[in-house]
Design a protein around this motif. Structure first.
Motif, mmCIF file in Angstrom:
data_model
loop_
_atom_site.group_PDB
_atom_site.id
_atom_site.type_symbol
_atom_site.label_atom_id
_atom_site.label_comp_id
_atom_site.label_asym_id
_atom_site.label_seq_id
_atom_site.Cartn_x
_atom_site.Cartn_y
_atom_site.Cartn_z
ATOM 1 N N HIS A 111 38.352 62.096 2.374
ATOM 2 C CA HIS A 111 36.999 61.678 2.730
ATOM 3 C C HIS A 111 36.846 61.305 4.214
ATOM 4 O O HIS A 111 35.860 61.678 4.860
ATOM 5 C CB HIS A 111 36.595 60.489 1.844
ATOM 6 N N HIS A 115 34.526 62.868 7.326
ATOM 7 C CA HIS A 115 33.600 62.152 8.215
ATOM 8 C C HIS A 115 33.817 62.588 9.675
ATOM 9 O O HIS A 115 32.860 62.760 10.430
ATOM 10 C CB HIS A 115 33.792 60.635 8.101
ATOM 11 N N SER A 136 33.327 53.122 8.369
ATOM 12 C CA SER A 136 32.505 53.377 7.181
ATOM 13 C C SER A 136 32.373 52.091 6.384
ATOM 14 O O SER A 136 32.722 51.009 6.859
ATOM 15 C CB SER A 136 33.158 54.481 6.351
ATOM 16 N N GLY A 137 31.892 52.238 5.134
ATOM 17 C CA GLY A 137 31.759 51.064 4.282
ATOM 18 C C GLY A 137 33.112 50.531 3.827
ATOM 19 O O GLY A 137 33.255 49.352 3.535
ATOM 20 N N GLY A 138 34.111 51.393 3.788
ATOM 21 C CA GLY A 138 35.415 50.978 3.274
ATOM 22 C C GLY A 138 36.546 50.995 4.288
ATOM 23 O O GLY A 138 37.633 50.486 4.013
ATOM 24 N N GLY A 163 31.440 48.460 8.093
ATOM 25 C CA GLY A 163 30.240 48.653 7.266
ATOM 26 C C GLY A 163 30.096 47.539 6.234
ATOM 27 O O GLY A 163 28.999 47.051 5.968
ATOM 28 N N ASP A 167 27.060 44.960 5.795
ATOM 29 C CA ASP A 167 26.356 44.815 4.515
ATOM 30 C C ASP A 167 26.362 43.366 4.025
ATOM 31 O O ASP A 167 25.364 42.872 3.507
ATOM 32 C CB ASP A 167 26.977 45.733 3.452
ATOM 33 N N GLY A 180 23.377 47.578 6.281
ATOM 34 C CA GLY A 180 23.702 47.946 7.668
ATOM 35 C C GLY A 180 22.512 48.499 8.434
ATOM 36 O O GLY A 180 22.214 48.073 9.557
ATOM 37 N N ASP A 184 20.526 46.765 11.569
ATOM 38 C CA ASP A 184 20.435 47.517 12.822
ATOM 39 C C ASP A 184 18.980 47.548 13.315
ATOM 40 O O ASP A 184 18.704 47.292 14.503
ATOM 41 C CB ASP A 184 20.957 48.944 12.569
ATOM 42 N N GLY A 270 29.736 56.181 8.236
ATOM 43 C CA GLY A 270 28.379 55.639 8.081
ATOM 44 C C GLY A 270 27.939 54.735 9.225
ATOM 45 O O GLY A 270 26.786 54.785 9.656
ATOM 46 N N ASN A 274 24.937 53.510 13.721
ATOM 47 C CA ASN A 274 24.426 52.286 14.361
ATOM 48 C C ASN A 274 23.969 52.558 15.793
ATOM 49 O O ASN A 274 24.717 53.092 16.610
ATOM 50 C CB ASN A 274 25.523 51.211 14.348
ATOM 51 N N GLY A 301 26.236 59.498 7.165
ATOM 52 C CA GLY A 301 26.534 58.993 5.819
ATOM 53 C C GLY A 301 27.207 60.067 4.979
ATOM 54 O O GLY A 301 27.476 61.179 5.458
ATOM 55 N N ASP A 302 27.482 59.743 3.721
ATOM 56 C CA ASP A 302 28.213 60.689 2.871
ATOM 57 C C ASP A 302 27.381 61.932 2.576
ATOM 58 O O ASP A 302 26.206 61.843 2.219
ATOM 59 C CB ASP A 302 28.615 59.992 1.562
HETATM 60 O O1 KG4 Z 1 30.538 56.469 5.388
HETATM 61 P P1 KG4 Z 1 29.573 55.809 4.502
HETATM 62 O O2 KG4 Z 1 28.258 56.471 4.222
HETATM 63 O O3 KG4 Z 1 30.237 55.494 3.124
HETATM 64 C C1 KG4 Z 1 31.583 55.164 3.017
HETATM 65 O O4 KG4 Z 1 32.428 56.097 3.068
HETATM 66 O O5 KG4 Z 1 31.865 53.947 2.958
HETATM 67 O O6 KG4 Z 1 29.308 54.373 5.132
HETATM 68 C C2 KG4 Z 1 28.412 53.485 4.557
HETATM 69 C C3 KG4 Z 1 28.347 52.251 5.433
HETATM 70 C C4 KG4 Z 1 27.563 51.129 4.743
HETATM 71 O O7 KG4 Z 1 28.302 49.940 4.869
HETATM 72 C C5 KG4 Z 1 26.276 51.094 5.551
HETATM 73 O O8 KG4 Z 1 25.637 49.836 5.586
HETATM 74 C C6 KG4 Z 1 26.772 51.482 6.925
HETATM 75 O O9 KG4 Z 1 27.666 52.533 6.661
HETATM 76 N N1 KG4 Z 1 25.672 51.891 7.812
HETATM 77 C C7 KG4 Z 1 25.338 51.226 8.942
HETATM 78 C C8 KG4 Z 1 24.211 51.900 9.486
HETATM 79 N N2 KG4 Z 1 23.908 52.949 8.666
HETATM 80 C C9 KG4 Z 1 24.819 52.925 7.644
HETATM 81 N N3 KG4 Z 1 25.891 50.148 9.528
HETATM 82 C C10 KG4 Z 1 25.334 49.719 10.670
HETATM 83 N N4 KG4 Z 1 24.252 50.301 11.250
HETATM 84 C C11 KG4 Z 1 23.675 51.391 10.704
HETATM 85 N N5 KG4 Z 1 22.617 51.969 11.293
#
Ligand code: KG4
Ligand code: ZN
Length: 335
Positions: A111, A115, A136-138, A163, A167, A180, A184, A270, A274, A301-302
């Motif tokens: 994954h 990205h 990312s989120g993780g 991320g 959140d 997130g 932002d 993700g 920002n 994003g994903d």
């Molecule tokens: O990569 P992703 O879509 O999913 C994972 O693989 O985790 O990342 C999601 C993360 C979430 O925590 C979301 O809040 C964050 O990306 N995110 C942001 C923004 N857009 C998405 N964080 C800060 N600013 C943003 N504009």
């Protein structure tokens, strides 16, 4: 070579057709976020069920929009790690079924590698080697992308991912999941100097991150204020938090690039959506005459287009799987 790609690692069911790793023929994303919002985060069991319901339609839609039938694809790519195990299994088993039925080669895709590959779809000239900040989120990693399929992690978070910190801070401020993007937006009209927040460092590991103390500092400010009956200015708190996270990410990223001699810096994941992180990284690179890349917003994003992009390079390097392919909840990007 046209690859049909499938992604189901978290809360988006996605399929795409990508040509030669660089051109999107179609990309379909079915998001479950509205349902998970009710619970303030992703509920794994619900995610798996929704993937099961959506995957057939999403794959058909991706093929239809690309104007092709399944047997006109040259290979299948699927995200197999890391992510929610029940969610990953839906995509992996669906892809295995298609591969068995058609005889098409099956390409397993990591994954976080996908990205990074989102950038190949937005920037035709981009080629490894480069230094990448994957947020990312993780995960929060600084990765040396030595070649399309050869990576080395030189920095990582010791606690929360960037991320996740965004959140959790957003949630404490009363914003909906995933916060997130809301934080932002709120930060754009706030004063980043209004609140003093820590800039955590990990001693002895100059490229590593720690965000949990920062998140706790924000939560404490909110609790202390509410006990006193004071309502904090959300825009200012968002701006201060966003600046603290971005300072930490960009400082370590730039330092790593200087130390290791990279002049091409790439954002992925993700959090690369920002707006301050994008601006700051671009500014720091411009000052030094370096190249800076980040994915087009819809590919941050994903999605499955990025899986098709990375899948192409995995295929070229001989990385295919058989019917014994399994999903993995955790797996290093180095493989
Ligand atoms: O990569 P992703 O879509 O999913 C994972 O693989 O985790 O990342 C999601 C993360 C979430 O925590 C979301 O809040 C964050 O990306 N995110 C942001 C923004 N857009 C998405 N964080 C800060 N600013 C943003 N504009
Ligand atoms: Zn992701």
């Amino acid at each position: 070579m046209r690859i049909l790609a499938i992604e189901s690692s978290c809360d988006e069911t996605a399929a795409a057709v990508v040509e030669n790793g660089r051109m999107i023929c179609s990309s379909v994303v079915a998001s479950q976020v509205e349902e998970h919002k009710l619970y303030g985060g992703v509920v794994p069991e619900i995610a798996s069920r929704r993937h099961c319901e959506a995957i057939n339609g999403v794959v058909k839609e991706a093929l239809g929009r690309a104007g092709m039938c399944l047997d006109e694809a040259d290979a299948l790519a699927v995200t197999y790690a890391p992510g929610l195990i029940g969610a990953l299994l839906v995509g992996v088993n669906f892809a295995k079924g298609l591969s068995m039925a058609t005889g098409l080669p099956l390409i397993p895709v990591h994954h976080l590698r996908s990205h990074i590959a989102a950038n190949y779809l937005g920037h035709q000239e981009l080629k490894p080697p480069f230094l990448c900040l994957v947020v990312s989120g993780g995960h929060s990693h600084i990765v040396e992308v030595l070649d399309y399929t050869k990576m080395r992690v030189i920095g990582r978070t010791h606690d929360d991912a960037a991320g996740e910190a965004f959140d959790k801070a957003a949630r404490a401020m009363g914003m909906p999941y995933p916060g997130g993007i809301h934080l932002d937006k709120a930060a754009e009209s706030g004063d980043p100097e209004a609140f003093r927040l820590p800039r955590p460092r990990v001693s002895g590991s100059p490229y590593d991150f720690s965000f949990s103390g920062l998140k706790t500092a924000v939560i404490n400010q909110i609790h202390n204020a509410s006990q006193k009956g004071i309502e904090l200015p959300v825009n200012d708190l968002s701006a201060s938090f966003r600046k603290a996270v971005t300072d930490s990410l960009t400082d370590h990223f730039i330092r790593a690039a200087e130390d290791l001699g990279y002049d091409t810096l790439v954002l992925a994941g993700g959090v690369s959506a920002n707006s301050l992180l994008r601006r700051r990284t671009a500014e720091e690179c411009e000052k030094r005459g370096w190249h800076c890349y980040y994915p087009p917003l819809p590919l941050c994003g994903d999605n499955a287009a990025m899986v098709g992009a990375q899948g192409y390079y995995e295929y070229l390097s001989g990385n295919t799987a058989g019917s014994d392919l399994n999903a993995r909840a955790t797996l290093s990007i180095e493989l």
